[in-house]
Each structure stands twice: as structure tokens, then as C-alpha cells.
Design a protein around this motif. Structure first.
Motif, PDB file in Angstrom:
ATOM      1  N   VAL A  84       0.876  -1.182   0.000  1.00 29.23           N
ATOM      2  CA  VAL A  84       0.000   0.000   0.000  1.00 29.23           C
ATOM      3  C   VAL A  84       0.919   1.240   0.000  1.00 29.23           C
ATOM      4  O   VAL A  84       1.266   1.762   1.064  1.00 29.23           O
ATOM      5  N   PRO A  85       1.338   1.685  -1.185  1.00 26.12           N
ATOM      6  CA  PRO A  85       2.279   2.815  -1.201  1.00 26.12           C
ATOM      7  C   PRO A  85       1.667   4.064  -0.580  1.00 26.12           C
ATOM      8  O   PRO A  85       0.550   4.466  -0.921  1.00 26.12           O
ATOM      9  N   GLY A  86       2.415   4.683   0.349  1.00 23.28           N
ATOM     10  CA  GLY A  86       1.904   5.844   1.075  1.00 23.28           C
ATOM     11  C   GLY A  86       1.427   6.968   0.165  1.00 23.28           C
ATOM     12  O   GLY A  86       0.368   7.557   0.406  1.00 23.28           O
ATOM     13  N   CYS A  87       2.184   7.248  -0.899  1.00 24.21           N
ATOM     14  CA  CYS A  87       1.800   8.406  -1.730  1.00 24.21           C
ATOM     15  C   CYS A  87       0.526   8.125  -2.527  1.00 24.21           C
ATOM     16  O   CYS A  87      -0.274   9.030  -2.760  1.00 24.21           O
ATOM     17  N   ILE A  88       0.305   6.856  -2.907  1.00 19.48           N
ATOM     18  CA  ILE A  88      -0.942   6.508  -3.617  1.00 19.48           C
ATOM     19  C   ILE A  88      -2.098   6.546  -2.618  1.00 19.48           C
ATOM     20  O   ILE A  88      -3.194   7.032  -2.913  1.00 19.48           O
ATOM     21  N   PHE A  89      -1.828   6.042  -1.406  1.00 18.86           N
ATOM     22  CA  PHE A  89      -2.841   6.027  -0.352  1.00 18.86           C
ATOM     23  C   PHE A  89      -3.356   7.446  -0.090  1.00 18.86           C
ATOM     24  O   PHE A  89      -4.569   7.685  -0.043  1.00 18.86           O
ATOM     25  N   VAL A  90      -2.433   8.391   0.055  1.00 21.80           N
ATOM     26  CA  VAL A  90      -2.831   9.779   0.334  1.00 21.80           C
ATOM     27  C   VAL A  90      -3.643  10.339  -0.834  1.00 21.80           C
ATOM     28  O   VAL A  90      -4.699  10.967  -0.636  1.00 21.80           O
ATOM     29  N   GLN A  91      -3.178  10.073  -2.053  1.00 18.97           N
ATOM     30  CA  GLN A  91      -3.899  10.618  -3.213  1.00 18.97           C
ATOM     31  C   GLN A  91      -5.273   9.959  -3.358  1.00 18.97           C
ATOM     32  O   GLN A  91      -6.243  10.611  -3.752  1.00 18.97           O
ATOM     33  N   ASN A  92      -5.371   8.669  -3.008  1.00 21.97           N
ATOM     34  CA  ASN A  92      -6.685   8.003  -3.035  1.00 21.97           C
ATOM     35  C   ASN A  92      -7.621   8.606  -1.988  1.00 21.97           C
ATOM     36  O   ASN A  92      -8.818   8.768  -2.221  1.00 21.97           O
ATOM     37  N   LEU A  93      -7.054   8.941  -0.841  1.00 24.66           N
ATOM     38  CA  LEU A  93      -7.851   9.531   0.242  1.00 24.66           C
ATOM     39  C   LEU A  93      -8.401  10.896  -0.214  1.00 24.66           C
ATOM     40  O   LEU A  93      -9.576  11.209  -0.025  1.00 24.66           O
ATOM     41  N   VAL A 128       2.165  14.817   6.695  1.00 22.34           N
ATOM     42  CA  VAL A 128       3.478  15.191   7.212  1.00 22.34           C
ATOM     43  C   VAL A 128       4.560  14.533   6.344  1.00 22.34           C
ATOM     44  O   VAL A 128       4.760  13.318   6.398  1.00 22.34           O
ATOM     45  N   GLY A 129       5.219  15.342   5.548  1.00 23.29           N
ATOM     46  CA  GLY A 129       6.238  14.810   4.636  1.00 23.29           C
ATOM     47  C   GLY A 129       7.598  15.394   4.953  1.00 23.29           C
ATOM     48  O   GLY A 129       8.075  16.296   4.261  1.00 23.29           O
ATOM     49  N   LEU A 130       8.212  14.887   6.012  1.00 21.91           N
ATOM     50  CA  LEU A 130       9.510  15.424   6.458  1.00 21.91           C
ATOM     51  C   LEU A 130      10.638  14.438   6.198  1.00 21.91           C
ATOM     52  O   LEU A 130      11.772  14.674   6.609  1.00 21.91           O
ATOM     53  N   GLY A 131      10.319  13.308   5.542  1.00 23.46           N
ATOM     54  CA  GLY A 131      11.298  12.240   5.381  1.00 23.46           C
ATOM     55  C   GLY A 131      11.365  11.438   6.674  1.00 23.46           C
ATOM     56  O   GLY A 131      10.966  11.908   7.739  1.00 23.46           O
ATOM     57  N   ALA A 132      11.859  10.203   6.552  1.00 17.69           N
ATOM     58  CA  ALA A 132      11.975   9.332   7.737  1.00 17.69           C
ATOM     59  C   ALA A 132      13.389   9.447   8.309  1.00 17.69           C
ATOM     60  O   ALA A 132      14.341   9.592   7.562  1.00 17.69           O
ATOM     61  N   PRO A 133      13.534   9.399   9.613  1.00 12.19           N
ATOM     62  CA  PRO A 133      12.525   9.196  10.650  1.00 12.19           C
ATOM     63  C   PRO A 133      11.978  10.512  11.232  1.00 12.19           C
ATOM     64  O   PRO A 133      11.278  10.480  12.233  1.00 12.19           O
ATOM     65  N   LYS A 134      12.310  11.656  10.569  1.00 15.09           N
ATOM     66  CA  LYS A 134      11.907  12.950  11.141  1.00 15.09           C
ATOM     67  C   LYS A 134      10.385  13.034  11.287  1.00 15.09           C
ATOM     68  O   LYS A 134       9.864  13.485  12.308  1.00 15.09           O
ATOM     69  N   GLY A 154       2.453  10.069   8.089  1.00 13.67           N
ATOM     70  CA  GLY A 154       3.862  10.274   7.756  1.00 13.67           C
ATOM     71  C   GLY A 154       4.041   9.838   6.314  1.00 13.67           C
ATOM     72  O   GLY A 154       3.998   8.653   6.010  1.00 13.67           O
ATOM     73  N   ALA A 155       4.220  10.812   5.433  1.00 14.99           N
ATOM     74  CA  ALA A 155       4.019  10.497   4.017  1.00 14.99           C
ATOM     75  C   ALA A 155       5.245  10.706   3.132  1.00 14.99           C
ATOM     76  O   ALA A 155       5.111  10.793   1.911  1.00 14.99           O
ATOM     77  N   GLY A 156       6.454  10.755   3.702  1.00 17.62           N
ATOM     78  CA  GLY A 156       7.682  10.839   2.892  1.00 17.62           C
ATOM     79  C   GLY A 156       7.617  11.927   1.831  1.00 17.62           C
ATOM     80  O   GLY A 156       7.361  13.088   2.128  1.00 17.62           O
ATOM     81  N   GLY A 157       7.824  11.537   0.590  1.00 20.47           N
ATOM     82  CA  GLY A 157       7.901  12.518  -0.492  1.00 20.47           C
ATOM     83  C   GLY A 157       6.576  12.821  -1.169  1.00 20.47           C
ATOM     84  O   GLY A 157       6.543  13.378  -2.272  1.00 20.47           O
ATOM     85  N   THR A 158       5.443  12.492  -0.509  1.00 20.57           N
ATOM     86  CA  THR A 158       4.127  12.673  -1.132  1.00 20.57           C
ATOM     87  C   THR A 158       3.839  14.123  -1.532  1.00 20.57           C
ATOM     88  O   THR A 158       3.243  14.376  -2.586  1.00 20.57           O
ATOM     89  N   ILE A 159       4.269  15.068  -0.704  1.00 21.05           N
ATOM     90  CA  ILE A 159       4.002  16.487  -1.020  1.00 21.05           C
ATOM     91  C   ILE A 159       4.718  16.852  -2.324  1.00 21.05           C
ATOM     92  O   ILE A 159       4.144  17.516  -3.198  1.00 21.05           O
ATOM     93  N   ASP A 160       5.957  16.341  -2.485  1.00 19.13           N
ATOM     94  CA  ASP A 160       6.697  16.602  -3.729  1.00 19.13           C
ATOM     95  C   ASP A 160       6.040  15.927  -4.935  1.00 19.13           C
ATOM     96  O   ASP A 160       6.128  16.414  -6.057  1.00 19.13           O
ATOM     97  N   ILE A 161       5.396  14.800  -4.715  1.00 21.58           N
ATOM     98  CA  ILE A 161       4.714  14.101  -5.821  1.00 21.58           C
ATOM     99  C   ILE A 161       3.480  14.916  -6.215  1.00 21.58           C
ATOM    100  O   ILE A 161       3.224  15.161  -7.400  1.00 21.58           O
ATOM    101  N   ILE A 162       2.714  15.384  -5.219  1.00 24.18           N
ATOM    102  CA  ILE A 162       1.495  16.160  -5.523  1.00 24.18           C
ATOM    103  C   ILE A 162       1.865  17.479  -6.192  1.00 24.18           C
ATOM    104  O   ILE A 162       1.178  17.931  -7.115  1.00 24.18           O
ATOM    105  N   SER A 163       2.967  18.085  -5.761  1.00 25.31           N
ATOM    106  CA  SER A 163       3.352  19.379  -6.352  1.00 25.31           C
ATOM    107  C   SER A 163       3.963  19.210  -7.735  1.00 25.31           C
ATOM    108  O   SER A 163       4.052  20.165  -8.501  1.00 25.31           O
ATOM    109  N   GLY A 164       4.412  17.974  -8.027  1.00 22.64           N
ATOM    110  CA  GLY A 164       5.071  17.745  -9.309  1.00 22.64           C
ATOM    111  C   GLY A 164       6.576  17.969  -9.207  1.00 22.64           C
ATOM    112  O   GLY A 164       7.289  17.842 -10.199  1.00 22.64           O
TER     113      GLY A 164
END
Ligand code: UDP
Length: 242
Positions: free
Chosen positions: A82-91, A156-162, A181-191
């Protein structure tokens, strides 16, 4: 399931979304979801605070192929990745109106992510955003803003473990909402960052794509095979004991 002491929930995308939805709209008390991959798990084996943080979450979705492989080595295969960035975008794409707070990435990236969310998901409101490069002294202001705005979802996309430690350390300070805690999801949404092309995803080579794009990650990525070796050793030791 338990992977070397780390709780990973054996849950698929559909049920993860259902649980997140229920927490956001029916429960309302502050909860958090983590998206552990093999690298985060390996770090948790070295860092007891991170281990505690992971095991305290509402949900740990199996984010990477490494975690799926580990579950197979341990003969207790997880349902699916369940990739976090897809999960967030599905939500965000569920069609339900709710508010989001974005915390992480560079100022330009998080601002662009906000604008893209408003265009792509017009029923979602963005109650606030803040880049992920803040000083410790600024954390209180960020938490105060979140508590005033009361977003339903806090990305929250601060990278792990921050990001895991930020959420865990503030779990009693944030009054409501669902944080992820979504890693690089914000960068994916912003492009500002791209997910691996389909070819790499289909052949389970996302890690390889990341390595080509960011060769300086090489040392970090050695944690993935290391984690799998640890799982294999665990199985062999258990067999010997039995
Ligand atoms: N980031 C941040 N603050 C930091 C370090 C990183 O906001 O102090 C952001 C960074 O800009 C990027 C994300 O965290 O948007 C890291 O994404 P990545 O997928 O590389 O996460 P990781 O694999 O490190 O968990």
C-alpha cells in the motif's frame, strides 16, 4: 503482523482507506498512520524511539516491496503493498469534502502542492501549510496553527525518521485529525518529484528507479537487503530452536 518486533498491518488499500475514513469522520480523536518500508524498519531496529513510535500508530501500512518480501520470508505474507503516496492521493480523491494541512518539503513545493490539491480535488479545502525546514523553536507555532485550524487530515512529509518522530513527539499536543507520515508525497502532488514509471512499478523495481535518480541514496538503500537478511536469519534461528 510482527516483523522483527515491528507491527505492520496486514491490510490492503481498500481497507486502509476505510479505516482512515472512519477515523477522520466518526472518531475525530487524534490518530496517526505510518508508512514503513524496509529502510524505515531497519532504522527502527537500531533506534528504540523510532520502534516505539512505529508500534504506537493507529495503522502501519506496508509501503514498500521490501516489507512484502520480508513477510514472505517470515512465511506470513502480507496481502498487498500500500504505497503511502498513492494512499494519500486516493484519500484525497474519494470525493468527500474535508480539510487538509500540509507540513513538509520546500516552501515552493508545499505551496504548489496546495494549489494542485485545490485544482484536482475542488471539494477539499487546504486549511494551512508549512515547509519542512523549520527549527525546533518553531514547532510550537506549527502545532498551535494545526490546533486552531483543526484539519481532518495532516499530511506530514519530512522524510523518515523525522516525520515519524515529529508526529510521535507531538501525539499528545495535537488535539484532533488524522496525521500521516508520508515521505515525499508532497513533492509528488506538487510535481517536484515523480513516481517511478509504470514499467519499474510493474517489475517491482521502484527502488532501482530511485537509485538511478538519486545515486547518493545508495548507502541508505543497503538497508533494504540488510533487513531481508535479518528476516532470513530470524527464520533460520527459529527453525534451529524448534
Ligand atoms: N524533508 C523536509 N524536511 C527535512 C528533510 C526532508 O521537509 O528536514 C522533505 C523533503 O523535502 C522531501 C521529503 O521530506 O519532500 C523526503 O521525501 P523522501 O521520499 O525522500 O522520504 P524518505 O525516503 O527520506 O523518507
Amino acid at each position: 503482523m510482527d516483523i522483527l518486533g515491528i507491527r505492520i498491518d496486514n491490510i490492503d488499500m481498500e481497507n486502509s482507506l476505510k479505516k482512515a475514513y472512519e477515523s477522520m469522520f466518526y472518531d475525530r480523536s487524534f490518530k496517526y498512520i505510518f508508512t514503513p518500508n524496509a529502510e524505515i524498519c531497519m532504522n527502527a531496529l537500531r533506534d528504540n524511539d523510532l520502534l516505539q513510535a512505529l508500534n504506537s500508530s493507529f495503522l502501519n501500512i506496508p509501503d514498500g516491496e521490501g516489507v512484502i518480501l520480508a513477510s514472505k520470508i517470515l512465511k506470513s505474507p502480507l496481502k498487498e503493498k500500500v504505497p503511502g503516496c498513492i494512499f494519500v492521493q486516493n484519500l484525497l480523491g474519494m470525493g468527500k469534502a474535508f480539510s487538509v494541512y500540509l507540513l513538509g518539503a520546500s516552501h515552493d513545493s508545499v505551496k504548489a502542492a496546495k494549489e494542485n490539491i485545490l485544482i484536482r480535488y475542488p471539494y477539499i479545502s487546504v486549511s494551512g501549510f508549512h515547509d519542512g525546514y523549520f527549527r525546533k523553536e518553531e514547532e510550537k507555532n506549527i502545532i498551535d496553527e494545526i490546533n486552531i485550524k483543526k484539519p481532518d487530515l495532516i499530511i506530514v512529509g519530512l522524510g523518515a525518521p523525522k516525520q515519524e518522530m515529529f508526529i510521535y513527539n507531538h501525539r499528545h499536543n495535537i488535539h484532533s485529525g488524522l496525521a500521516i507520515g508520508a515521505g515525499g508525497t508532497i513533492d509528488i502532488i506538487s510535481g517536484y518529484a515523480k513516481r517511478a514509471p509504470d514499467f519499474f512499478c510493474k517489475h517491482k523495481l521502484e527502488w532501482f528507479y530511485r537509485l538511478i535518480k538519486q545515486p547518493k541514496r545508495f548507502k541508505r538503500m543497503l538497508n533494504i537487503p540488510l533487513f531481508l537478511i535479518k528476516c532470513k536469519i530470524h527464520v533460520l534461528c527459529k527453525k534451529k530452536k524448534d
